[in-house]
Design an enzyme around this catalytic site. Structure first.
Site, mmCIF file in Angstrom:
data_model
loop_
_atom_site.group_PDB
_atom_site.id
_atom_site.type_symbol
_atom_site.label_atom_id
_atom_site.label_comp_id
_atom_site.label_asym_id
_atom_site.label_seq_id
_atom_site.Cartn_x
_atom_site.Cartn_y
_atom_site.Cartn_z
ATOM 1 N N THR A 128 0.856 -1.258 -0.025
ATOM 2 C CA THR A 128 0.112 0.025 0.123
ATOM 3 C C THR A 128 0.844 1.190 -0.045
ATOM 4 O OG1 THR A 128 -1.364 1.237 1.530
ATOM 5 C CG2 THR A 128 -0.144 -0.341 2.568
ATOM 6 N N ASP A 129 0.422 2.294 -0.557
ATOM 7 C CA ASP A 129 0.865 3.506 -0.367
ATOM 8 C C ASP A 129 1.036 3.978 1.065
ATOM 9 O OD1 ASP A 129 -1.739 4.296 0.080
ATOM 10 O OD2 ASP A 129 -1.816 5.875 -1.425
ATOM 11 N N GLU A 130 0.304 3.421 2.003
ATOM 12 C CA GLU A 130 0.179 3.914 3.080
ATOM 13 C C GLU A 130 1.838 3.731 3.865
ATOM 14 O OE1 GLU A 130 -3.168 3.603 6.098
ATOM 15 O OE2 GLU A 130 -4.191 3.309 4.156
ATOM 16 N N LYS A 156 2.176 -3.532 7.719
ATOM 17 C CA LYS A 156 2.731 -3.650 6.137
ATOM 18 C C LYS A 156 4.033 -3.310 5.676
ATOM 19 C CE LYS A 156 -0.087 -4.578 3.342
ATOM 20 N NZ LYS A 156 -0.411 -5.905 2.584
HETATM 21 N N1 LIG Z 1 -8.208 -1.461 -0.229
HETATM 22 C C1 LIG Z 1 -7.207 -0.575 -0.307
HETATM 23 O O1 LIG Z 1 -7.570 0.337 -0.813
HETATM 24 C C2 LIG Z 1 -5.839 -1.038 -0.674
HETATM 25 C C3 LIG Z 1 -4.892 -0.338 -1.214
HETATM 26 C C4 LIG Z 1 -3.771 -0.549 -1.319
HETATM 27 C C5 LIG Z 1 -3.128 -1.755 -0.847
HETATM 28 N N2 LIG Z 1 -4.126 -2.771 -0.333
HETATM 29 C C6 LIG Z 1 -3.453 -4.021 0.049
HETATM 30 O O2 LIG Z 1 -4.464 -4.962 -0.787
HETATM 31 C C7 LIG Z 1 -4.533 -6.308 0.021
HETATM 32 C C8 LIG Z 1 -5.986 -6.486 -0.099
HETATM 33 O O3 LIG Z 1 -6.868 -5.524 0.526
HETATM 34 P P1 LIG Z 1 -8.481 -5.415 0.350
HETATM 35 O O4 LIG Z 1 -8.963 -4.005 0.573
HETATM 36 O O5 LIG Z 1 -8.931 -6.354 -0.622
HETATM 37 O O6 LIG Z 1 -8.714 -6.301 1.675
HETATM 38 P P2 LIG Z 1 -10.012 -6.974 2.532
HETATM 39 O O7 LIG Z 1 -10.060 -6.860 3.873
HETATM 40 O O8 LIG Z 1 -11.093 -6.700 1.829
HETATM 41 O O9 LIG Z 1 -9.696 -8.512 2.321
HETATM 42 C C9 LIG Z 1 -8.583 -8.993 3.057
HETATM 43 C C10 LIG Z 1 -8.775 -10.568 2.737
HETATM 44 O O10 LIG Z 1 -7.449 -11.366 3.428
HETATM 45 C C11 LIG Z 1 -8.036 -12.511 4.082
HETATM 46 N N3 LIG Z 1 -7.341 -12.785 5.268
HETATM 47 C C12 LIG Z 1 -7.029 -11.924 6.580
HETATM 48 N N4 LIG Z 1 -5.843 -12.421 7.379
HETATM 49 C C13 LIG Z 1 -5.762 -13.487 6.621
HETATM 50 C C14 LIG Z 1 -5.072 -14.723 7.057
HETATM 51 N N5 LIG Z 1 -4.225 -14.475 8.255
HETATM 52 N N6 LIG Z 1 -4.749 -15.670 6.391
HETATM 53 C C15 LIG Z 1 -5.469 -15.919 5.067
HETATM 54 N N7 LIG Z 1 -6.508 -15.009 4.598
HETATM 55 C C16 LIG Z 1 -6.648 -13.739 5.485
HETATM 56 C C17 LIG Z 1 -9.482 -11.788 4.390
HETATM 57 O O11 LIG Z 1 -10.176 -13.063 4.973
HETATM 58 C C18 LIG Z 1 -9.701 -11.215 3.195
HETATM 59 O O12 LIG Z 1 -10.517 -12.260 2.433
HETATM 60 C C19 LIG Z 1 -4.124 -5.939 1.316
HETATM 61 O O13 LIG Z 1 -2.723 -6.207 1.441
HETATM 62 C C20 LIG Z 1 -4.029 -4.503 1.428
HETATM 63 O O14 LIG Z 1 -3.083 -4.004 2.324
HETATM 64 C C21 LIG Z 1 -5.327 -2.437 -0.243
#
Ligand SMILES: NC(=O)c1ccc[n+]([C@@H]2O[C@H](COP(=O)([O-])OP(=O)(O)OC[C@H]3O[C@@H](n4cnc5c(N)ncnc54)[C@H](O)[C@@H]3O)[C@@H](O)[C@H]2O)c1
Length: 339
Positions: A128-130, A156
Site C-alpha cells: 500500500t501507499d500508506e 504492512k
Molecule cells: N483497499 C485498499 O484501498 C488497498 C490499497 C492498497 C493496497 N491494499 C492491500 O491489498 C490487499 C487486499 O486489500 P483488500 O482491501 O482487498 O482487503 P480485504 O480486507 O477486503 O480482504 C483481505 C482478505 O484477506 C483475508 N485474510 C486476512 N487475514 C488472513 C490470514 N491470516 N490468512 C488468510 N487470509 C487472510 C480476509 O479473509 C480477506 O478475504 C491488502 O494486502 C491491502 O494491504 C489495499
C-alpha cells in the site's frame, strides 16, 4: 500458470481472481482465512469455473500453506507463483485491535516467504501507499523513505521489508506492488466509499473525519489488479512497483459526489472527531510500472458512478453484512446505530 492467491476472498483479491480467470489461462487457488472481510459471496460468478479452487485456511499456518502449494489441498498440480493479498486492512481496527495485524502481516508473510523459498517460487507481495506516510506536495516514488503512521501501515511496511530481505539474502524472486486507495465492487462497507454509498441510500448520517480535506489517489480495483498481474509477469525480482490511480480527490469531494449520485441530502453530512494520526495526503508516482506497459483505464468520475450503480443493484451482496455484526462494529465506531 497455477497461481496461489492468498486473501483472494476479499475485495481486491476477488477482483484480481475474476480478472485472471477472464484474461489469462491461469489456474487459481485461493487460500483465505475468511475473516469478517473475506466472503464466499465474492466468488459467486466464478465459483464453478474448473480453473478456480478455494481452500479455507490461514497464511500463518505452515501446514495449510504447504498443502495448497504442493497441490494436495486443492486436488491439482503444484503452484508456480504466490500473490499475497491476505491482510487486515482497516486502519480504524488497527488502532483499536492491532494484534491480528501483527499476526497476519508479520507471521503470515514470513510463513509464505519460507514456503516460497523452499520451493523457489515467484512471489508478489501486495502492499500500500500508506507505507510512505503522508506527503503535502508531489508524489512518492519507490525510493521515498518509509514512514508509516498507523499499526496497519507499520505492519504492512514490516512485511515489505521482510519480502525484500528474502530477495537480498536468499535470492527469492520476489516483487512488491504498492497500490493507492482502491474502490470498486465487493468492498466491505467499513471503507469510505461503500460506507458513504450505503449510508446515503439508507438516509443514514454520513460521518466525515475532521475537516474532510484528506486527499486520496483513487484507483479502481480492476486497474490495481491488472497492475499486480503486470508485475507478476514482467516485474524484475527484488523490485518495488507503485501503482497509483489517475485522479486525486479530497474525501469531502468524494462524499459530495456520492450524495449527487444517490440523490441524498447534504444535511446527512456529519463531522466526527478525526482518526488519531490521520494521514493528510497520499500520492503515488507510477512511472516505473507504466514503463512496464501498464496504465490505469478507469477515471475516478466514471468508476465512482459505476460503483454506486453496483451497490444499488447488488443488495443481495451487502444486506447480510448490514444486518449482521457490522451493525455492532458501526455503533462502537461512530456511537450511533444504522437505520
Ligand atoms: N483497499 C485498499 O484501498 C488497498 C490499497 C492498497 C493496497 N491494499 C492491500 O491489498 C490487499 C487486499 O486489500 P483488500 O482491501 O482487498 O482487503 P480485504 O480486507 O477486503 O480482504 C483481505 C482478505 O484477506 C483475508 N485474510 C486476512 N487475514 C488472513 C490470514 N491470516 N490468512 C488468510 N487470509 C487472510 C480476509 O479473509 C480477506 O478475504 C491488502 O494486502 C491491502 O494491504 C489495499
Amino acid at each position: 500458470m497455477r497461481l496461489l492467491v492468498c486473501g483472494g476472498a476479499g475485495f481486491i483479491g476477488s477482483n484480481f481472481v475474476r480478472l485472471r480467470l477472464r484474461e489469462s489461462e491461469d489456474e487459481v487457488v485461493v487460500l483465505d482465512k475468511l475473516t469478517y472481510a473475506g466472503r464466499r459471496e465474492n466468488f459467486h460468478d466464478f465459483a464453478e469455473d474448473p480453473r478456480f479452487h478455494f481452500v479455507h485456511g490461514a497464511i500463518e499456518d505452515p501446514e495449510a500453506v504447504a498443502a495448497v502449494l504442493d497441490g494436495g489441498a486443492a486436488g491439482g498440480a503444484p503452484v508456480q507463483a504466490i500473490v499475497n493479498f491476505a491482510a487486515e486492512t482497516h486502519v480504524d481496527r488497527s488502532i483499536s485491535e492491532p494484534d491480528a495485524f501483527v499476526r497476519t502481516h508479520a507471521q503470515g508473510t514470513y510463513v509464505l516467504l519460507e514456503a516460497a523459498r523452499e520451493r523457489d517460487l515467484r512471489y508478489v507481495q501486495v502492499s500500500t501507499d500508506e507505507v510512505y506516510g503522508s506527503i503535502e506536495d508531489g508524489s512518492f516514488t519507490e525510493d521515498s523513505p518509509l514512514r508509516p503512521s498507523s499499526p496497519y501501515s507499520a505492519t504492512k511496511t514490516g512485511a515489505d521489508l521482510l519480502v525484500q530481505s528474502y530477495f537480498h539474502t536468499y535470492g527469492l524472486p520476489a516483487t512488491i506492488c504498492r497500490g493507492s486507495n482502491n474502490y470498486g465492487p465487493y468492498q466491505y462497507p467499513e471503507k469510505l466509499i461503500p460506507l458513504m454509498i450505503l449510508n446515503a441510500l439508507h438516509g443514514d448520517a454520513l460521518p466525515v473525519y475532521g475537516d474532510g480535506m484528506q486527499v486520496r489517489n483513487w484507483i479502481h480495483a480492476t486497474d490495481f489488479g491488472r497492475a499486480i498481474g503486470h508485475v507478476l509477469e514482467h516485474g524484475a525480482p527484488g523490485e518495488v512497483y507503485n501503482a497509483g490511480g489517475p485522479d486525486e480527490c479530497p474525501n469531502m469531494e468524494v462524499v459530495k459526489r456520492i450524495i449527487e449520485l444517490t440523490s441524498a441530502d447534504e444535511s446527512l453530512i456529519e463531522y466526527v472527531t478525526d482518526r488519531p494520526g490521520h494521514d493528510r495526503r497520499y500520492s503515488l508516482s507510477s512511472a516505473k510500472v507504466r514503463a512496464l506497459g501498464w496504465e490505469p483505464r478507469v477515471r475516478f468520475a466514471e468508476g465512482l458512478e459505476q460503483t454506486v450503480a453496483w451497490y444499488r443493484e447488488n443488495t443481495w451482496w451487502w444486506e447480510p453484512i448490514r444486518s449482521g455484526d457490522y451493525r455492532a462494529y458501526y455503533e462502537r465506531q461512530y456511537g450511533r446505530s444504522l437505520a
